[in-house]
Design an enzyme around this catalytic site. Structure first.
Site, short mmCIF file in Angstrom:
data_model
loop_
_atom_site.label_atom_id
_atom_site.label_comp_id
_atom_site.label_asym_id
_atom_site.label_seq_id
_atom_site.Cartn_x
_atom_site.Cartn_y
_atom_site.Cartn_z
N GLU A 88 0.86 -1.20 0.00
CA GLU A 88 0.00 0.00 0.00
C GLU A 88 0.88 1.23 0.00
OE1 GLU A 88 -2.36 -0.10 3.55
OE2 GLU A 88 -2.95 -2.17 3.16
N LYS A 113 2.23 4.61 1.61
CA LYS A 113 2.34 5.12 2.97
C LYS A 113 2.00 6.60 2.92
CE LYS A 113 5.45 5.05 6.95
NZ LYS A 113 5.00 6.30 7.48
N ASP A 155 1.45 10.32 4.09
CA ASP A 155 2.21 11.11 5.05
C ASP A 155 1.32 12.15 5.73
OD1 ASP A 155 4.31 11.98 6.50
OD2 ASP A 155 5.26 13.12 4.90
N TYR A 180 -6.89 2.43 6.04
CA TYR A 180 -6.06 1.31 5.59
C TYR A 180 -6.04 0.11 6.55
CZ TYR A 180 -2.94 4.31 8.35
OH TYR A 180 -2.39 5.12 9.30
N LYS A 238 10.69 3.39 3.19
CA LYS A 238 10.65 4.85 2.99
C LYS A 238 11.36 5.23 1.69
CE LYS A 238 9.38 7.37 6.08
NZ LYS A 238 9.66 7.68 7.46
N CYS A 277 19.62 47.29 4.21
CA CYS A 277 18.55 46.68 3.42
C CYS A 277 18.90 46.74 1.93
CB CYS A 277 17.24 47.41 3.68
SG CYS A 277 15.90 46.82 2.62
N CYS A 288 16.26 49.29 0.22
CA CYS A 288 16.14 50.73 0.49
C CYS A 288 17.35 51.30 1.22
CB CYS A 288 14.87 51.00 1.30
SG CYS A 288 14.99 50.44 3.00
N CYS A 336 14.22 44.96 8.02
CA CYS A 336 14.40 46.34 7.61
C CYS A 336 13.33 47.16 8.34
CB CYS A 336 14.22 46.46 6.10
SG CYS A 336 14.01 48.18 5.61
N CYS A 363 10.31 51.44 2.37
CA CYS A 363 10.99 50.33 1.71
C CYS A 363 10.03 49.69 0.70
CB CYS A 363 11.43 49.33 2.78
SG CYS A 363 12.27 47.90 2.15
S1 IVH Z 1 -0.70 0.41 8.84
C1 IVH Z 1 -0.41 -1.67 12.89
N1 IVH Z 1 -0.85 1.48 6.46
O1 IVH Z 1 2.52 5.28 9.00
C2 IVH Z 1 -0.15 -1.03 11.59
N2 IVH Z 1 0.06 2.79 8.22
O2 IVH Z 1 5.12 5.06 10.29
C3 IVH Z 1 -0.85 0.23 11.46
N3 IVH Z 1 0.65 5.07 7.57
O3 IVH Z 1 1.32 5.00 12.27
C4 IVH Z 1 -0.35 1.09 10.39
N4 IVH Z 1 0.03 4.91 5.47
O4 IVH Z 1 0.10 6.60 10.63
C5 IVH Z 1 -0.47 1.66 7.74
N5 IVH Z 1 -1.10 2.31 4.31
C6 IVH Z 1 -0.73 2.48 5.58
C7 IVH Z 1 -0.20 3.71 6.04
C8 IVH Z 1 0.19 3.82 7.39
C9 IVH Z 1 0.52 5.70 6.39
C10 IVH Z 1 1.21 5.69 8.78
C11 IVH Z 1 0.46 5.37 10.06
C12 IVH Z 1 1.49 4.70 10.93
C13 IVH Z 1 2.75 5.28 10.37
C14 IVH Z 1 3.96 4.45 10.74
#
Ligand code: IVH
Length: 677
Positions: free
Chosen positions: A116, A118, A120, A228, A315, A416, A419, A434, A440
């Site tokens: 999946e 991740k 942010d 998720y 990551k 500055c 000016c 400034c 200015c």
């Molecule tokens: S699963 C027990 N799935 O990443 C597992 N987390 O660095 C629960 N996050 O705390 C997390 N996308 O806030 C899961 N597709 C995804 C995610 C995800 C973002 C975040 C989540 C987690 C953090 C960990």
């Protein structure tokens, strides 16, 4: 005298203690203050080192160590703290194929892996009882979180109620709350206009937003959420993938970018695809999450103190490039802050060509000892403005300035660049400013831009370029000059014509009706943002009363601290300002008036409600006032955005049909009164 035979402490013990302190602090800054100080990678590296040291010195075990618990965002006022039914854990991070292979090796050989994105943002846990959303908890410290349900209810894709027979009595859906890029950029632009500090990235913006006490403001900012993970007792499905599909059927927002993989090659192909493709997504992602699909296998693998063994994050590498720093120039902002800008040999980064990046301030440049001619690292992470994050070693063959002496030390300008005024640095602040506010050019133009902006006087037809043009022509030097502009002054400009002149003058005329609270905001008194201006105008409903207010009296207003109060007092002490105010008064601006009342509850925060039909208990206007007093918004027409209709007798047939077509709930007068009681 020191006892030579006493045990000399291994230096690693000291390192261990320092690392604990440093990581604890980094957690606090990240989760509570929304001001990250370490990159994710640095954080992980330090965490790994701490884990290694703790393994070396088992006698130093401490359950409170950052290796033993996840960071905490608890500590904000105004939310109920609730214990999680299932702890909210974090994920172990990985950065390479090798690390993923190591993880896969520990799984059962037939394990399927769900990949999946991740997201942010920040995690949220939604509790549904009998299909009704009853709580929305932040991760908090992993054991307990803050209930931010009023704010979560402003997210249109999160159902308040699931009307189906196959929904279990209780389940929890976890996911990520995000502020889409577009919203994030708009919010920062607005904050810049209002002199409020910018959010570093969408994650911080989402986190700050979710902890606001004003759901109406939350609704306006436009959060979104992706879910998720479903958890609970007696839930349908034997695999994670099936559960997510079920959640999708129930109406939840589940990403389409989910793939079941059979081996590491498939996982790596998914990663390679999304590392590029994610740049086209509307929200920020920082990696991939890999999860064992089979729920029985998940259970068998179990958990460590902080993370599940059945899942791991990969990551994406932060995008960084090394390039030549050609020159440092200086940019003067609307408030006079002078920002050093790195002018770079152009370099490709995250799909765009970067040639300018911020160097933040003098201290930053000095701490890295950065000088023109250096090779510097430029990064474009979640932030909109690229930034310099480091410098290459000068002995490096790539460096353009291999030998430097101390005379070539960097020094910040003393005057500055716009000016020539002598710059000042307020104690405790990182920025040089400034002080020449009235003379200015970027400050003059910036003040005018702020004055005409949408949330201030909202004068159409007077944009940045036109202001610049009229300024250069000597027609516009301060905000009062706007009201002296003549049609022929405008129409005679090369780029403007009769039509622009008429538009602009109509906008200027209309601005004379803008209410007092907004006029006060428009004046651009330092640190007096839109909300603060409203609060001040509620207390002081004429400019004359405000003019004589003391610092102490002003500090009695909610949100007004000594710094803001002093800025206000100083503003009214300045003779040039008084002269401008007098001209604005002559022009007919609203310098007095009742400010709108504050909502008394947030029961209807973010809700758009249509009133239709006739009522027996209250008049329509009274209902309208009740909606507003509870934080809702009254709208005249039914649309997809309508949350419900307050329906009286003889509701219009067209509205009724539209509501039926769109599946919008009708509420009777009594139900409504019961709800806001
Ligand atoms: S699963 C027990 N799935 O990443 C597992 N987390 O660095 C629960 N996050 O705390 C997390 N996308 O806030 C899961 N597709 C995804 C995610 C995800 C973002 C975040 C989540 C987690 C953090 C960990």
């Amino acid at each position: 005298m020191m006892d030579l035979f006493s045990e000399i402490e291994a230096p690693e013990r000291e390192e261990l203690r320092n690392l604990r302190k440093e990581l604890e602090e980094a957690n606090y800054k990240y989760y509570v203050l929304n001001m990250p100080t370490l990159s994710d990678r640095e954080f992980d590296e330090k965490m790994h080192r701490l884990q290694a040291l703790e393994a070396m010195f088992p006698d130093m075990f401490d359950p409170k160590s950052p290796t033993q618990h996840v960071g905490s965002d608890l500590g904000k006022k105004g939310f109920e703290t609730v214990k999680h039914k299932y702890p909210m854990l974090s994920l172990a991070n990985s950065y390479s194929r090798e690390e993923i292979e190591d993880w896969v090796r520990k799984l059962p050989s037939n394990a399927e892996i769900v990949c999946e994105l991740k997201y942010d943002g920040l995690s949220i846990s939604l509790w549904y009882e009998k299909g009704v959303l009853v709580r929305a908890l932040t991760r908090g410290d992993g054991q307990q979180g803050d209930d931010v349900i009023a704010n979560i209810k402003t997210i249109p894709s999160i159902p308040w109620k699931i009307e189906r027979d196959d929904v279990p009595d209780f389940f929890e859906l976890r996911g990520e709350v995000l502020l889409p890029w577009e919203r994030f950029e708009a919010l920062n632009k607005e904050r810049e206009e209002q002199e409020e500090p910018l959010f570093a990235n969408p994650r911080n913006a989402a986190s700050g937003t979710l902890k606001l006490q004003d759901p109406k403001e939350v609704a306006r900012r436009g959060l979104d959420a992706y879910l998720y993970y479903m958890i609970g007792e007696n839930l349908p499905g034997k695999t994670h993938f099936e559960r997510l599909n079920t959640a999708k059927e129930w109406g939840f927002h589940i990403s389409d970018a989910i793939k079941v993989c059979k081996n590491v090659d498939e996982v790596m192909a998914y990663i390679a695809y999304w590392d590029t493709e994610r740049k086209n997504l509307p929200v920020a992602t920082d990696g991939i999450v890999l999860k064992v699909n089979n729920l029985a296998q998940q259970e068998e693998l179990g958990y460590t103190a902080k993370t599940p063994r059945w899942a791991i994050a990969y990551k994406f590498p932060a995008e960084k490039q090394l390039t030549l720093l050609k020159e440092i120039t200086y940019q003067v902002g609307r408030t006079g802050v002078v920002t050093p800008v790195a002018n770079l040999e152009p370099v490709q980064l995250s799909g765009t060509m970067v040639q300018r990046a911020t160097l933040h301030n003098e201290d930053f440049i000095k701490s890295l000892d950065i000088r023109p001619g250096d090779m510097v690292w430029v990064e474009k992470g979640g932030e909109i403005i690229p930034k310099i994050v480091g410098r290459a070693d000068r002995n490096d063959a790539m460096s353009a300035t291999p030998s430097l002496n101390d005379e070539m030390m960097y020094s910040f300008p003393t005057t500055c660049p716009e000016c020539g005024a002598t710059l000042v640095r307020v104690e405790g602040e990182a920025a040089w400013r400034c002080p020449n506010e009235a003379g200015c050019p970027p400050q003059i133009k910036g003040k005018i831009e702020h004055f005409v902006s949408r949330k201030a006087m909202s004068i159409d037809g007077l944009g940045e370029e036109t202001i610049d043009l009229l300024y250069r022509q000597g027609l516009l030097h301060n905000i009062a000059d706007i009201y002296d502009l003549k049609a022929e002054d405008i129409a005679s400009q090369e780029r403007l014509g009769e039509k622009s002149a008429q538009n602009m003058l109509a906008g200027i005329e209309a601005s004379k009706q803008v209410p007092w609270a907004r006029v006060l905001f428009a004046l651009g008194i330092r640190m007096v943002g839109e909300t603060t201006a409203k609060k001040i105008a509620r207390k002081y409903n004429t400019i004359d009363s405000l003019q004589w207010a003391t610092v102490k009296q002003l500090c009695a207003i909610e949100d007004v601290g000594p710094q803001i109060a002093e800025n206000i007092v100083k503003y009214f002490e300045d003779l040039q300002n008084l002269e401008i105010l007098e001209r604005l008064r002559q022009a007919g601006l609203q310098f007095e008036g009742e400010a709108e009342a504050e909502p008394t509850s947030d029961k209807l925060a973010g809700q758009i409600i249509v009133i239709s039909g006739t009522f027996s208990h209250h008049s329509r206007d009274e209902y309208k006032a009740m909606i507003e007093a509870n934080g809702g918004k009254n709208s005249g027409s039914v649309s997809k955005k309508t949350n419900f209709i307050l329906a009286g007798e003889n509701m219009g047939p067209e509205k009724r049909k539209k509501a039926e077509d769109l599946g919008i709930q009708l509420m009777t007068e009594d139900e409504f009164l019961g709800m806001i009681e």
